[in-house]
Structures are given as C-alpha cells and as structure tokens.
Design an enzyme around this catalytic site. Structure first.
Site, mmCIF file in Angstrom:
data_model
loop_
_atom_site.group_PDB
_atom_site.id
_atom_site.type_symbol
_atom_site.label_atom_id
_atom_site.label_comp_id
_atom_site.label_asym_id
_atom_site.label_seq_id
_atom_site.Cartn_x
_atom_site.Cartn_y
_atom_site.Cartn_z
ATOM 1 N N HIS A 208 0.862 -1.172 0.000
ATOM 2 C CA HIS A 208 0.000 0.000 0.000
ATOM 3 C C HIS A 208 0.900 1.224 0.000
ATOM 4 O O HIS A 208 1.704 1.423 0.909
ATOM 5 C CB HIS A 208 -0.926 0.020 1.222
ATOM 6 C CG HIS A 208 -1.925 1.136 1.180
ATOM 7 N ND1 HIS A 208 -3.196 0.974 0.661
ATOM 8 C CD2 HIS A 208 -1.830 2.440 1.547
ATOM 9 C CE1 HIS A 208 -3.848 2.124 0.732
ATOM 10 N NE2 HIS A 208 -3.033 3.038 1.267
ATOM 11 N N CYS A 209 0.753 2.060 -1.010
ATOM 12 C CA CYS A 209 1.640 3.209 -1.199
ATOM 13 C C CYS A 209 0.930 4.494 -0.772
ATOM 14 O O CYS A 209 -0.108 4.850 -1.345
ATOM 15 C CB CYS A 209 2.079 3.312 -2.655
ATOM 16 S SG CYS A 209 3.219 4.672 -2.985
#
Length: 307
Positions: free
Chosen positions: A153-154
């Site tokens: 998850h960025c």
C-alpha cells in the site's frame, strides 16, 4: 502488550487528499521554477541560452505529461479485488479442489499468507473478508479488503499497488526518476552559482524557489532510483515486495518463468504499450496474469506437488 500498527490505518486513509495535494504542490513549484522563472525567459535571450531552453523545455513537458498520466493511473485504477463469490478452480484430474489447510482457514491472516514451494496451490481463506483468496492475493489493512497480487500500500499514490496498476506504478517511478533527473541537471548551474560569485538573474523569491526545487528534485531522484532498481529486480524474478519477504527462506520460486516472460506478465507483449499506462486488448485477453486470478508456474515445481 504488542503494539498494533494497524490502528493507524484510518489515519492513512484520511491523509489521502493531503498527499495528492502535496505531490501536485511539488510539481507546481517545479513547473514554476523551470518554465516560468528560469528556462522560459531564457528562450527569448538568443544564443546558447535559447538553444538550451529549446532542449530542456520540450523534454521537461514530455516527461511531465507521462509522469502525471502514470501517477493518476495508479491513483484512480482499482488494484484488483477478489470477484464476488469467487471459488478456487477444481482440479479435474483429482476430481476436487485442494483441501483447506487448517492453519490457513482457522489461523491468523499472517500464517495463511506464508509461502513455500508446496503451499502455493493450497486454497487460502481470508477471515477478515470472509472469502477465499486467489493465488498471490493478500489482505490490505488500509484498504480493508483483499488485493490481487498485492505488492504494497503506497501512501504516495493513496492506493494499493496490485495486479491492475502495478505497471502504472512502475512507469510512475520511471518517469519520476527521469523528470527529477532532468530538473536536477537543468538547475545545477543555478545551484552552483549560489556558492560562487556568478550572477544569478531573478528576485530573491525566485532564487529561493530555485534552490528549494533543486534540493527536492535531487533528493527524489536518488530515492526513486533506489525504488526503481528494487522493483525492476522484483519484476525480473516475477515476485512482489510482500512475496520477496515471505519467501526469503525458499530457494526456488514457482512463478519465476524467466525474465522475458516475467516482464510480459507485467508490461504485456505489445511493445507499443510498454511505456504508457495502458494495455492492448489482445494482451488483456491472452495473458491471464493481467487479470490477477491465474498465474502460470514452473512445470518442474508443479511436479513436486503432493497428491
């Protein structure tokens, strides 16, 4: 008492719009310095200054368009969720689907995600989503759902990076590296002039903006280069960031089909689409890996699978 880092997941979701505004703010500052303050005015000075501006400005704008296109493709593209009522494919030779492993059905999600050479064909179940998990699928605590071929998850793209937008994320890193490198090199003479007796045109505000822009772009160029090299190595081995961590004790990786095929499972086979955040219809139809549910494996490793 163990520290639960996932209690901050809600805060990460709330920061989404702030991060996007921050990214656009850096882009706007860079555009102001390079185009409006420095190389735009130099375009009309004639001589070497005009020639240099004619080289920098088209390259800068071209890379900026590709950077923003890739960035918003990652932000706006669903990384891939498990289809409703998805069930594991039945093994026709055995007449049944692989049985659920007790630790995977009743154990923790972390235990169910552990990989090894023989475990990849077993059916996995997510207790949080109350559904079966396709191969290479992981649960994201920030998004609150299972993501197909989840990489991570960025926070920079305010989205998960998964099966449907991993290529776009790589292109975002690629064009960000090129753009920040071009900006760094183009502003380097101005930066050097700060510490010499050279004359620098512009107001104090413009000079401060140029200095800050150089520092920011230089820092991003170095950091993004490291991420880009890491992810290209992951593509070459046909693995993700999560899988690279989970299989650290596994000598063989069943999804590694060779660098050429591994590359095609992310970027497709149509070379016209390799450098743009899109896929050809033929590749989407021909390559199951791009759908996020099925991934070919090495036949010799499949032969090791117990009956």
């Amino acid at each position: 008492m163990a520290w639960n880092v996932f209690k901050f997941c809600t805060a990460l979701r709330a920061l989404g719009s702030v991060i996007i505004v921050f990214v656009l703010g850096i882009v706007s500052l860079t555009y102001y310095v390079v185009v409006l303050a420095d190389y735009g005015p130099s375009l009309f000075l004639g001589g070497l200054d005009s020639l240099l501006s004619l080289l920098v400005l088209p390259l800068f704008h071209s890379l900026l368009v590709m950077l923003l296109w890739s960035y918003f493709s990652v932000v706006l593209t669903d990384p891939g969720g498990v289809p409703p009522n998805w069930r594991p494919v039945t093994d026709e030779e055995r007449g049944e689907a692989d049985s659920l492993v007790e630790s995977e059905y009743n154990g923790s999600d972390l235990a169910s995600n552990r990989l090894d050479d023989l475990d990849h064909q077993r059916v996995r179940f997510c207790q949080k989503c109350n559904q079966f998990k396709p191969p290479r699928c992981h649960h994201c605590s920030v998004c609150g759902r299972c993501i197909l071929k989840m990489d991570h998850h960025c926070v920079w793209v305010v989205n998960c990076v998964g099966a449907f937008n991993y290529k776009y994320f790589l292109l975002f890193l690629f064009y960000t590296f090129l753009e920040t490198t071009v900006v760094t090199l183009s502003l380097l003479p101005y930066f050097i002039a700060f510490f010499t007796e050279g004359e620098i045109p512009g107001t104090p505000g413009t000079l401060a903006a140029t200095f800050i822009t150089f520092i920011l772009n230089f820092a991003f160029a170095l950091s993004v280069m490291g991420f880009l090299i890491m992810h290209l190595s992951l593509v070459g081995a046909n693995t993700t960031t999560i899988e690279a961590y989970e299989k650290k004790t596994t000598p063989k990786w069943h999804y590694d089909l060779g660098r050429s095929i591994n590359f095609e499972q992310v970027f497709g086979t149509d070379k016209r689409y390799w450098f743009i955040p899109a896929y050809s219809e033929e590749d989407l139809r021909r390559i199951p890996a791009l759908q996020g549910l099925e991934y070919p494996t090495k036949p010799e490793l499949n032969a090791l699978r117990p009956l």
